[in-house]
Every structure is written in structure tokens, then in C-alpha cells.
Design an enzyme around this catalytic site. Structure first.
Site, PDB file in Angstrom:
ATOM      1  N   VAL A 249       0.619  -1.258   0.206  1.00 12.38           N
ATOM      2  CA  VAL A 249      -0.080  -0.463  -0.131  1.00 12.38           C
ATOM      3  C   VAL A 249       1.008   1.028  -0.323  1.00 12.38           C
ATOM      4  O   VAL A 249       0.653   2.339  -0.712  1.00 12.38           O
ATOM      5  CB  VAL A 249      -0.969   0.144   1.254  1.00 12.38           C
ATOM      6  CG1 VAL A 249      -1.711   1.501   1.628  1.00 12.38           C
ATOM      7  CG2 VAL A 249      -2.060  -0.809   1.130  1.00 12.38           C
ATOM      8  N   GLU A 250       1.423   1.006   0.658  1.00 14.27           N
ATOM      9  CA  GLU A 250       2.370   2.272   1.113  1.00 14.27           C
ATOM     10  C   GLU A 250       3.410   2.936  -0.387  1.00 14.27           C
ATOM     11  O   GLU A 250       2.767   3.777  -0.556  1.00 14.27           O
ATOM     12  CB  GLU A 250       3.749   2.481   1.838  1.00 14.27           C
ATOM     13  CG  GLU A 250       3.257   1.725   3.815  1.00 14.27           C
ATOM     14  CD  GLU A 250       2.587   3.383   4.103  1.00 14.27           C
ATOM     15  OE1 GLU A 250       2.648   4.529   3.543  1.00 14.27           O
ATOM     16  OE2 GLU A 250       2.201   3.902   4.885  1.00 14.27           O
ATOM     17  N   THR A 251       4.348   2.238  -1.038  1.00 13.75           N
ATOM     18  CA  THR A 251       4.920   1.600  -2.546  1.00 13.75           C
ATOM     19  C   THR A 251       5.200   0.855  -3.348  1.00 13.75           C
ATOM     20  O   THR A 251       5.752   1.036  -4.881  1.00 13.75           O
ATOM     21  CB  THR A 251       6.574   2.540  -1.798  1.00 13.75           C
ATOM     22  OG1 THR A 251       7.123   0.868  -0.982  1.00 13.75           O
ATOM     23  CG2 THR A 251       6.913   3.115  -0.355  1.00 13.75           C
TER      24      THR A 251
ATOM     25  N   TYR B  53      -7.525   3.654   5.211  1.00 17.13           N
ATOM     26  CA  TYR B  53      -6.007   2.554   5.503  1.00 17.13           C
ATOM     27  C   TYR B  53      -6.036   1.684   5.440  1.00 17.13           C
ATOM     28  O   TYR B  53      -5.520   0.765   5.250  1.00 17.13           O
ATOM     29  CB  TYR B  53      -5.014   4.540   5.440  1.00 17.13           C
ATOM     30  CG  TYR B  53      -3.319   3.538   5.592  1.00 17.13           C
ATOM     31  CD1 TYR B  53      -2.233   3.460   4.898  1.00 17.13           C
ATOM     32  CD2 TYR B  53      -2.990   2.905   6.954  1.00 17.13           C
ATOM     33  CE1 TYR B  53      -1.587   2.935   4.495  1.00 17.13           C
ATOM     34  CE2 TYR B  53      -1.641   2.473   7.294  1.00 17.13           C
ATOM     35  CZ  TYR B  53      -1.526   2.048   5.623  1.00 17.13           C
ATOM     36  OH  TYR B  53       0.436   1.284   6.116  1.00 17.13           O
TER      37      TYR B  53
END
Ligand SMILES: [Ca+2]
Length: 323
Positions: free
Chosen positions: A119-121, A306
Site C-alpha cells: 500500500v505504501e510504495t 487505510y
């Protein structure tokens, strides 16, 4: 004549406002340089780096339009995609031993670690293209709602750079100054990063092994409990939700939720502190009972959307890997 005089007065005011903003910024930077000097960072170096920091409108625009303002039905498809699960499988194949070791060391399941990095990168594909010094100084001095927070992060960046021998003028990250595979802001990097390959440095930007260990450590330190699940869908949950898509506290008993009519809470969670999250789904309102682990994910990013995206992607990764 009158018009001309008004123009002059207005002009003077504009100049005065700009000058005082510059003065306030310079004073803040000087005060930060003094505090850093007291901790052994060269004062002239701090001022030199800050003189190279640029104010970026793109950072301010991104800050005003976060993805987390979307409803769940529009937020979910950004992250829950088959390609992201495939990318998770590839990352797992490459870093299997590290992931197994991280789960054993910190008690955080492999699919959750994979989901967060996904999800982050997107497994390191999008680590951010802003210079961290520009992002942080823009938000520290030109974004009043979070100025204090980002001034602290800016100061932390200098301490981090010294500790890990990083160059603050070349570090890249997100519009909010988050860096590396797991997008750690400077204070989190200093507090929770681990040297998981034991080579003497904590490198969350170029070293996926350190990044994997650090994401797991972050969740462990914030209270991850391997005996808990994360979230489960429930029926008749509306009465337990004060505000849709709002932050959860996870301080309610199963009995109190059942008394409100909530149905379908897992039997295994009878003695756990719980909460109910309401989401605006593609097929109408959804209700989810969540545990402390869901709350722990919101320590990574405050948005309940999130945390739910991480939860659901972890579940899909878990299925795909057959874990
Ligand atoms: Ca290392």
C-alpha cells in the site's frame, strides 16, 4: 489621487506582511539551528541546508487533497487490485527468508508486512520523488495547520541524517517527507527502524531487508498481538457506529455491542476490546468489528480507510500465498 494613495498604502501592507513572514521563518530556522547545535549538529551546516530548501506548491496541493478524504467505495479500488497481489507474491519470493524471520522476531504476520509495503510504495516502486528537505520545510513554514508537527520532523531529519550518515539535500520521499519502502517520517525512522541485516546501518530506502524488519518492528512496538485477528464483517452494526468512516478507539466489549444489536462477532473475540467501523461501500453501508490490531495499523496511518485497505489486501495476499 485618492486611488493612488490607497495603492501606496496597500503596497506597504503587502511588503510588511511578506517581510514578517520571512522574518518568522528565519527566526524558526535560527531557533532550530540553535537546538540542533546544542545536540552537536553544526549550526552553519543546518543553515546552509535550509538555504537550499525550496517551497513547493505541489506539496501544499497534495496535502490539501489526501486520498483518505474519499469514501471507502472510491478508496478501496486504489489499493485492492490483482496486480498489487501479484507484486506481493514476487516480493515474497525474493524476500521469503527475511519475511519469515520478521514474523518470527516480531510476531507480525507476513501478509500484513507485505500489505503495508504494498500500500505504501508498491514494493518499493513508488518511494516518492520529492526532496524530503523541500517537502518538510514547505509544510513546516507554509502549511499553518501542521506547522508545529512538520517543524519537529524537519529537526528530526537533521538528527537522522547525522545518525545514519544520510545527505538531507538528496533524500527523496513523499509529499509529507516519508521515506523508503515503508514510508517512515524522520521521527519514526529514528525511533522504529531496525538494522535487520546487521550491516551496521538502518537503511529503509535502499535496503528491503531493513525495511521489512522495520515495518514489523513498528507494528510490534505499537502493540500488535499475534493472538488477535484484525477485522470481521458484522450484520446490524449501524447502531454501534457514531460516525461513518471515523477513527476507532477499540475500547468496547462484545456484550455492549451485542446489546446494540450487532450480530456476527467472532466467538474467539468475546473477551477482547472491540469497536465497530462503518464504511460507505460500493453496495451500501458496511459494518466491521475491529480488534486492537486494527487500531495498531492506524498508528501507521491514522485513516481507518487505510487500515481497512491494509487489512483486506493482507487477506488477499494470505490467500494468494497459501499461508
Ligand atoms: Ca542494515
Amino acid at each position: 489621487m485618492k486611488q493612488r494613495r490607497a495603492g501606496i498604502v496597500l503596497g506597504t501592507l503587502l511588503v510588511a506582511t511578506t517581510a514578517s513572514a520571512t522574518t518568522a521563518r528565519d527566526a524558526s530556522i535560527a531557533a532550530m539551528a540553535d537546538r540542533l547545535a546544542a545536540q552537536g549538529v553544526d549550526r552553519g551546516y543546518v543553515l546552509d541546508v535550509m538555504a537550499q530548501a525550496k517551497t513547493l506548491d505541489s506539496v501544499l496541493n497534495a496535502m490539501r487533497r489526501p486520498a483518505e478524504r474519499k469514501a471507502w467505495r472510491d478508496y478501496r479500488p486504489i489499493f485492492l487490485k490483482p496486480e498489487r497481489v501479484t507484486a506481493a507474491q514476487r516480493f515474497y519470493e525474493t524476500h521469503r527468508e527475511t519475511l519469515v524471520r520478521a514474523e518470527a522476531t516480531y510476531g507480525v504476520p507476513i501478509p500484513v508486512i507485505l500489505s503495508i509495503i504494498g500500500v505504501e510504495t508498491y514494493y518499493g516502486r513508488n518511494k516518492g520523488s520529492f526532496r524530503v528537505i523541500d517537502a518538510l520545510s514547505t509544510l513546516a513554514f507554509d502549511y499553518p495547520p501542521r506547522a508545529e508537527f512538520f517543524q519537529r520532523e524537519l529537526e528530526q531529519l537533521f538528527l537522522l541524517s547525522r545518525e545514519e550518515t544520510l545527505d538531507p539535500t538528496s533524500l527523496k520521499g513523499s509529499y509529507a517527507g516519508a521515506m523508503g519502502f515503508g514510508q517512515f517520517i524522520p521521527s519514526s525512522y529514528r525511533a522504529y527502524a531496525v538494522d535487520f541485516d546487521r550491516d551496521g546501518t538502518r537503511d529503509l530506502i535502499g535496503n528491503p531487508v531493513d525495511a521489512i524488519g522495520s515495518v514489523a518492528n513498528y507494528l510490534a512496538v505499537h502493540g500488535w498481538d499475534a493472538n488477535y485477528g484484525i477485522a470481521a464483517p458484522v450484520q446490524n452494526g449501524a447502531a454501534a457506529v457514531e460516525k461513518m468512516e471515523a477513527a476507532v478507539r477499540v475500547e468496547r466489549s462484545k456484550d455492549s455491542l451485542v446489546a446494540l444489536g450487532v450480530q456476527g462477532i467472532p466467538e474467539a473475540w468475546s473477551a477482547l476490546p472491540l469497536d465497530v467501523l462503518g464504511l460507505q461501500g460500493a453496495n451500501g453501508d458496511e459494518h466491521w468489528v475491529v480488534t486492537k490490531n486494527f487500531y495498531v495499523i492506524t498508528r501507521y496511518n491514522r485513516s481507518p480507510l487505510y487500515a481497512m485497505a491494509v487489512t483486506q489486501l493482507a487477506s488477499e495476499i494470505n490467500t494468494a500465498l497459501g499461508l
